[in-house]
Design a protein around this motif. Structure first.
Motif, short mmCIF file in Angstrom:
data_model
loop_
_atom_site.label_atom_id
_atom_site.label_comp_id
_atom_site.label_asym_id
_atom_site.label_seq_id
_atom_site.Cartn_x
_atom_site.Cartn_y
_atom_site.Cartn_z
N TYR A 10 0.48 -0.72 -0.02
CA TYR A 10 -0.46 -0.10 -0.24
C TYR A 10 1.20 1.26 0.10
CZ TYR A 10 -3.62 -2.92 1.37
OH TYR A 10 -4.98 -3.59 1.34
N SER A 11 0.14 2.17 -0.17
CA SER A 11 1.24 3.47 -0.72
C SER A 11 0.50 4.08 0.83
CB SER A 11 0.90 4.52 -2.06
OG SER A 11 -0.89 4.99 -1.49
N GLY A 12 -0.35 3.41 1.35
CA GLY A 12 -0.39 5.03 2.55
C GLY A 12 -0.41 4.58 3.89
N LYS A 13 -0.22 5.51 4.82
CA LYS A 13 0.39 4.71 5.95
C LYS A 13 -0.34 5.95 7.60
CE LYS A 13 5.16 4.64 8.52
NZ LYS A 13 6.03 4.05 8.99
N ASN A 32 1.25 0.54 7.83
CA ASN A 32 1.18 0.42 6.08
C ASN A 32 0.03 -0.91 5.85
OD1 ASN A 32 3.29 -1.01 6.19
ND2 ASN A 32 4.70 0.38 4.42
N PHE A 234 -4.84 3.45 3.13
CA PHE A 234 -3.25 2.29 2.87
C PHE A 234 -4.22 2.61 1.29
CE2 PHE A 234 -4.52 -0.59 6.69
CZ PHE A 234 -3.62 1.18 7.91
N ASN A 237 -4.59 6.03 0.09
CA ASN A 237 -3.81 7.56 0.28
C ASN A 237 -4.29 8.57 0.74
OD1 ASN A 237 -1.04 8.04 1.37
ND2 ASN A 237 -0.12 8.41 -1.02
N LYS A 239 -5.06 11.16 3.05
CA LYS A 239 -4.63 11.42 4.72
C LYS A 239 -5.42 12.16 5.52
CE LYS A 239 0.23 12.93 2.02
NZ LYS A 239 0.74 11.34 2.89
N GLN A 242 -5.80 9.22 7.91
CA GLN A 242 -4.38 8.21 8.09
C GLN A 242 -4.59 8.37 9.89
OE1 GLN A 242 -1.97 9.14 5.40
NE2 GLN A 242 -2.94 7.15 3.88
#
Length: 314
Positions: A10-13, A32, A234, A237, A239, A242
């Protein structure tokens, strides 16, 4: 041909949020991947478990709780010190039931004295919860934030009706953490996070309280909402979603019939204490595997069981 396990990247965290100070401070988030998916990537900080106490004697709680805390429940400071020493809780949630306008209607100044005394008497982090009356909670948190200045507490929760007051005082003036509360809806959760960040609260100072229900009480809505929030955070992404999630399980389980009905009323259901433990454990386990980073429970046995579960899975 050798087996090659596929990995979901995944690119998001999820952002990391710290509550408390010193060696006992806790960190939420940082992952993540989906909950406990250590085979896919970094799982971040392990989920934590808190215990709920009240600023007044808990008349509405089960008799077993009253018996368990009979020597300390009249004094929130002694109660806090007792649960810190005798349970496995990672943090304490002090709920100001005494400030309820429909109850004792204690003033913010009275509550501030209690909050200050409690936070100075314990080493583990303190989460502060209000009455559920949004207008009173706004006034309450404004005073409490100053009283516990320097202790890095989490205030639950800011809602659309009072987020400006709560965010400005707790999240900005005194740099505490703010719980962004919504009602089991991804769009409402996102809206609260956006409102707080636009106000000026840093995203790393926000923890989401997206709502909860006890298992069996429309819990599928909680599960699907958590799934959508985490997948958006995730996979997309996003934000604005998140932030770590905290779930006050004890607030919900503490009033459902299946958990608290007496033996006299429901003789075939068995011991109320065992029922409330089972309800807390099943609900907490469900929200943890759904994406919650922290849960708040009431019974020490529930805490012990969930801590063991987290240890085994993490």
């Amino acid at each position: 041909m050798a087996f090659k396990m596929s990995v979901q990247k995944y690119s998001g965290k999820i952002s990391e949020v710290e509550i408390g100070t010193g060696d006992k401070a806790i960190k939420l988030g940082g992952e993540n991947v989906l909950p406990f998916y250590g085979f896919d990537g970094e799982t971040g900080n392990s989920p934590v478990v808190g215990i709920q106490i009240s600023d007044i004697y808990p008349d509405s709680w089960l008799d077993s709780y009253k018996e368990m805390y009979k020597d300390v429940a009249n004094c929130p400071v002694e109660w806090a010190k007792y649960v810190e020493a005798n349970t496995e809780a990672d943090f304490i949630c002090l709920k100001f039931d005494g400030a309820d306008p429909n109850g004792l209607d204690k003033t913010p100044e009275e509550c501030a004295e209690v909050a200050k005394a409690v936070v100075e008497a314990i080493n583990i982090p303190l989460v502060i919860a209000g009455t559920g009356n949004h207008e009173k909670d706004g006034k309450l948190f404004e005073v409490l934030a100053q009283a516990v200045d320097g202790h890095n507490c989490l205030f639950m929760s800011a809602v659309e009706d009072n987020y400006k007051t709560v965010g400005a005082s707790a999240g900005m003036a005194y740099n505490h953490k703010v719980g962004a509360e919504s009602s089991v809806d991804i769009n409402l959760a996102k809206q609260m996070n956006v409102l707080l960040t636009q106000l000026g609260v840093k995203s790393e100072n926000i923890v989401m309280n997206i709502g909860c229900s006890a298992v069996g009480y429309g819990y599928e809505y909680v599960a699907s909402t958590m799934d959508r929030i985490r997948l958006a955070a995730f996979g997309q992404n996003d934000k604005s979603l998140q932030m770590p999630i905290i779930t006050p399980v004890g607030f919900e389980v503490g009033h459902v019939k299946e958990a608290i009905a007496s033996v006299e009323d429901e003789p075939t259901w068995g011991c109320p204490e065992q029922r409330t433990i089972a309800m807390e454990v099943s609900t907490a386990a469900s929200v943890l595997v759904g994406g919650s980073n922290a849960v708040i429970l009431r019974h020490p046995e529930s805490i012990k069981t969930i801590k063991n579960l987290i240890s085994e899975l993490a």
